[in-house]
Scaffold this motif. Sequence first.
Motif, PDB file in Angstrom:
ATOM      1  N   GLU A 130     -60.188  29.028 -91.495  1.00 40.86           N
ATOM      2  CA  GLU A 130     -58.721  28.965 -91.369  1.00 40.86           C
ATOM      3  C   GLU A 130     -58.309  28.949 -89.895  1.00 40.86           C
ATOM      4  OE1 GLU A 130     -54.979  31.791 -92.678  1.00 40.86           O
ATOM      5  OE2 GLU A 130     -56.960  32.256 -93.495  1.00 40.86           O
ATOM      6  N   MET A 131     -58.950  29.802 -89.093  1.00 38.41           N
ATOM      7  CA  MET A 131     -58.622  29.888 -87.656  1.00 38.41           C
ATOM      8  C   MET A 131     -59.025  28.611 -86.908  1.00 38.41           C
ATOM      9  SD  MET A 131     -57.044  32.695 -86.987  1.00 38.41           S
ATOM     10  CE  MET A 131     -56.244  32.428 -88.535  1.00 38.41           C
ATOM     11  N   LEU A 132     -60.189  28.042 -87.273  1.00 43.24           N
ATOM     12  CA  LEU A 132     -60.630  26.782 -86.647  1.00 43.24           C
ATOM     13  C   LEU A 132     -59.631  25.676 -86.926  1.00 43.24           C
ATOM     14  CD1 LEU A 132     -64.438  26.900 -87.490  1.00 43.24           C
ATOM     15  CD2 LEU A 132     -63.477  26.904 -85.181  1.00 43.24           C
ATOM     16  N   LYS A 133     -59.121  25.661 -88.151  1.00 39.50           N
ATOM     17  CA  LYS A 133     -58.156  24.628 -88.546  1.00 39.50           C
ATOM     18  C   LYS A 133     -56.836  24.827 -87.792  1.00 39.50           C
ATOM     19  CE  LYS A 133     -56.422  22.446 -92.685  1.00 39.50           C
ATOM     20  NZ  LYS A 133     -56.122  22.598 -94.083  1.00 39.50           N
ATOM     21  N   LEU A 134     -56.411  26.091 -87.749  1.00 39.51           N
ATOM     22  CA  LEU A 134     -55.148  26.423 -87.076  1.00 39.51           C
ATOM     23  C   LEU A 134     -55.167  25.994 -85.613  1.00 39.51           C
ATOM     24  CD1 LEU A 134     -52.401  28.101 -87.264  1.00 39.51           C
ATOM     25  CD2 LEU A 134     -53.736  30.019 -86.413  1.00 39.51           C
ATOM     26  N   THR A 135     -56.312  26.186 -84.947  1.00 39.86           N
ATOM     27  CA  THR A 135     -56.402  25.879 -83.510  1.00 39.86           C
ATOM     28  C   THR A 135     -57.051  24.511 -83.244  1.00 39.86           C
ATOM     29  OG1 THR A 135     -58.425  27.209 -83.494  1.00 39.86           O
ATOM     30  CG2 THR A 135     -56.427  28.291 -82.734  1.00 39.86           C
ATOM     31  N   ARG A 136     -57.247  23.735 -84.309  1.00 39.23           N
ATOM     32  CA  ARG A 136     -57.797  22.373 -84.234  1.00 39.23           C
ATOM     33  C   ARG A 136     -59.142  22.349 -83.500  1.00 39.23           C
ATOM     34  NH1 ARG A 136     -53.067  21.010 -81.926  1.00 39.23           N
ATOM     35  NH2 ARG A 136     -54.093  19.682 -80.411  1.00 39.23           N
ATOM     36  N   GLN A 152     -59.799  24.174 -74.603  1.00 43.09           N
ATOM     37  CA  GLN A 152     -60.447  24.505 -75.894  1.00 43.09           C
ATOM     38  C   GLN A 152     -60.925  25.960 -75.894  1.00 43.09           C
ATOM     39  OE1 GLN A 152     -63.184  21.305 -75.641  1.00 43.09           O
ATOM     40  NE2 GLN A 152     -61.894  19.870 -76.765  1.00 43.09           N
ATOM     41  N   ARG A 153     -61.448  26.416 -74.751  1.00 46.75           N
ATOM     42  CA  ARG A 153     -61.873  27.831 -74.652  1.00 46.75           C
ATOM     43  C   ARG A 153     -60.677  28.753 -74.870  1.00 46.75           C
ATOM     44  NH1 ARG A 153     -65.599  25.985 -70.640  1.00 46.75           N
ATOM     45  NH2 ARG A 153     -64.215  26.419 -68.893  1.00 46.75           N
ATOM     46  N   GLN A 154     -59.552  28.329 -74.319  1.00 52.15           N
ATOM     47  CA  GLN A 154     -58.329  29.113 -74.481  1.00 52.15           C
ATOM     48  C   GLN A 154     -57.961  29.220 -75.970  1.00 52.15           C
ATOM     49  OE1 GLN A 154     -54.923  28.123 -75.137  1.00 52.15           O
ATOM     50  NE2 GLN A 154     -53.948  29.909 -74.270  1.00 52.15           N
ATOM     51  N   ARG A 155     -58.163  28.126 -76.714  1.00 56.98           N
ATOM     52  CA  ARG A 155     -57.841  28.141 -78.154  1.00 56.98           C
ATOM     53  C   ARG A 155     -58.848  28.978 -78.940  1.00 56.98           C
ATOM     54  NH1 ARG A 155     -56.671  22.370 -77.823  1.00 56.98           N
ATOM     55  NH2 ARG A 155     -58.146  21.870 -79.467  1.00 56.98           N
ATOM     56  N   VAL A 156     -60.122  29.004 -78.482  1.00 60.40           N
ATOM     57  CA  VAL A 156     -61.127  29.861 -79.140  1.00 60.40           C
ATOM     58  C   VAL A 156     -60.716  31.330 -78.983  1.00 60.40           C
ATOM     59  CG1 VAL A 156     -63.542  30.618 -79.185  1.00 60.40           C
ATOM     60  CG2 VAL A 156     -63.010  28.216 -78.723  1.00 60.40           C
ATOM     61  N   ALA A 157     -60.310  31.687 -77.761  1.00 59.92           N
ATOM     62  CA  ALA A 157     -59.889  33.073 -77.507  1.00 59.92           C
ATOM     63  C   ALA A 157     -58.694  33.435 -78.386  1.00 59.92           C
ATOM     64  CB  ALA A 157     -59.537  33.242 -76.036  1.00 59.92           C
ATOM     65  N   LEU A 158     -57.796  32.474 -78.550  1.00 62.77           N
ATOM     66  CA  LEU A 158     -56.610  32.696 -79.391  1.00 62.77           C
ATOM     67  C   LEU A 158     -57.024  32.867 -80.857  1.00 62.77           C
ATOM     68  CD1 LEU A 158     -53.490  32.739 -79.400  1.00 62.77           C
ATOM     69  CD2 LEU A 158     -53.550  30.278 -79.808  1.00 62.77           C
ATOM     70  N   ALA A 159     -57.922  31.985 -81.326  1.00 59.33           N
ATOM     71  CA  ALA A 159     -58.396  32.060 -82.719  1.00 59.33           C
ATOM     72  C   ALA A 159     -59.089  33.398 -82.970  1.00 59.33           C
ATOM     73  CB  ALA A 159     -59.355  30.903 -83.005  1.00 59.33           C
ATOM     74  N   MET A 191     -46.680  27.887 -79.304  1.00 57.37           N
ATOM     75  CA  MET A 191     -45.442  28.086 -80.076  1.00 57.37           C
ATOM     76  C   MET A 191     -45.636  27.720 -81.548  1.00 57.37           C
ATOM     77  SD  MET A 191     -43.031  26.465 -77.166  1.00 57.37           S
ATOM     78  CE  MET A 191     -41.481  26.315 -78.045  1.00 57.37           C
ATOM     79  N   ASP A 192     -46.337  26.604 -81.786  1.00 60.72           N
ATOM     80  CA  ASP A 192     -46.596  26.173 -83.176  1.00 60.72           C
ATOM     81  C   ASP A 192     -47.447  27.206 -83.914  1.00 60.72           C
ATOM     82  OD1 ASP A 192     -45.193  23.892 -82.714  1.00 60.72           O
ATOM     83  OD2 ASP A 192     -46.935  22.595 -82.423  1.00 60.72           O
ATOM     84  N   ILE A 193     -48.488  27.694 -83.231  1.00 60.62           N
ATOM     85  CA  ILE A 193     -49.398  28.660 -83.856  1.00 60.62           C
ATOM     86  C   ILE A 193     -48.652  29.967 -84.132  1.00 60.62           C
ATOM     87  CG2 ILE A 193     -51.420  30.120 -83.388  1.00 60.62           C
ATOM     88  CD1 ILE A 193     -52.620  27.589 -81.953  1.00 60.62           C
ATOM     89  N   GLN A 194     -47.846  30.392 -83.163  1.00 67.43           N
ATOM     90  CA  GLN A 194     -47.092  31.632 -83.355  1.00 67.43           C
ATOM     91  C   GLN A 194     -46.150  31.510 -84.552  1.00 67.43           C
ATOM     92  OE1 GLN A 194     -43.535  32.337 -82.635  1.00 67.43           O
ATOM     93  NE2 GLN A 194     -43.829  34.485 -83.146  1.00 67.43           N
ATOM     94  N   GLU A 195     -45.512  30.351 -84.648  1.00 66.07           N
ATOM     95  CA  GLU A 195     -44.554  30.136 -85.748  1.00 66.07           C
ATOM     96  C   GLU A 195     -45.268  30.088 -87.103  1.00 66.07           C
ATOM     97  OE1 GLU A 195     -41.410  26.758 -86.001  1.00 66.07           O
ATOM     98  OE2 GLU A 195     -41.044  27.947 -84.198  1.00 66.07           O
ATOM     99  N   SER A 196     -46.416  29.402 -87.145  1.00 67.91           N
ATOM    100  CA  SER A 196     -47.095  29.255 -88.440  1.00 67.91           C
ATOM    101  C   SER A 196     -47.771  30.551 -88.896  1.00 67.91           C
ATOM    102  CB  SER A 196     -48.090  28.092 -88.420  1.00 67.91           C
ATOM    103  OG  SER A 196     -49.072  28.332 -87.448  1.00 67.91           O
TER     104      SER A 196
END
Length: 375
Positions: A130-136, A152-159, A191-196
């Motif tokens: 689910e997290m991989l999908k959310l952060t593409r 991409q590293r930034q998105r991994v940290a977020l996921a 913003m999109d991730i926070q909203e979803s």
Amino acid sequence: MTQTVFAPWDDPDQQPLIRFQNVTKRFGEFVAIDDLTLDIFEREFFALLGPSGCGKTTMMRMLAGFESISEGRIELSGKDIGHVPPNKRAVNMMFQSYALFPHLSVWDNIAFGLRRDRKSKEEIDSRVTEMLKLTRLEKFARRKPHQISGGQRQRVALARSLAKAPKLLLLDEPLGALDKKLRQDTQFELMDIQESTGTTFVIVTHDQEEAMTVASRVAVMDEGRVIQVATPANIYEYPNSVYVADFIGDVNIIDAKARPMGENTYALDWIDGQPPLRAESKTGFSEGQQAHLAIRPEKIRITKEKPEDAPNALEGKVLDIAYLGNLSTYHVQLPGGQVIKAQTANTRRIARRDITWEDPVWVSWSATAGVLLEH
């Protein structure tokens, strides 16, 4: 169908998710946070904005549980969290350095916290997917951090931070390491991730543009105090002090003495030998009171001819021109030596510009273009 505006802070029945109550933090003699009271609501994307050393990271570390409170209390969902250890709080923190494990794949980095919480294999698989999908990041699941880009590293940290479904995610200068273009793209992704997810995000940044882009509300800080908390639009259009006006965006500040001229209208005596300026203000000023008129450069017109009907029109000459592609900022020197910035959109090619260096020009603005500030 009308869309409801997200503004829980305007609803007296809404209970805040986070409540700082008269919080003070001292390091020895130094007061890092000074008697701070602040509410942050569920689902907010809240920005703490200020220069280095203003106390914003200390506030965040107190929320995460990495710093103790000297005085006051911090509540999360109505409960005092002052004595709750970091790993027992429904709070996660994403650091500027991302702090990924270099020897683990993207998948294993995201799964790390879930494994430590002894989740079942099925739960971990489903949540990481689910997290991989959310952060593409599906395509990068098996790669190591050094095999992917900074964004991409930034998105991994977020996921990884979101995998444990915290009530609150703290982001400390999360985009600081990215170049400008990537940073802007990533802001919208955040913003999109926070909203979803509906997770409450609190971001620390010294980048005013970033705060204004992502946040539902911004707290502008200075020396351990919150100077103003408001939506980005209200911070920009209605700053409550010269400090906030000056910190957010470009601004002209004209110091003057105010003279009431009628309801909400003032004459401003600003320099000897120049006619008074006119301004409207709902804030009351007494006769002769010191005032500061803050006007954004885009609200000032620049023309070669004297405008007929402008309540404020001053003659000057072009000292400098900053060409920013879509905008040009003209620095115009007035007779008293003060320099006013006026901004125009570049709708025409630069070669056809009719105002250039050293030209005599007029700058003008309406009585409502500026904000009259007391301090």
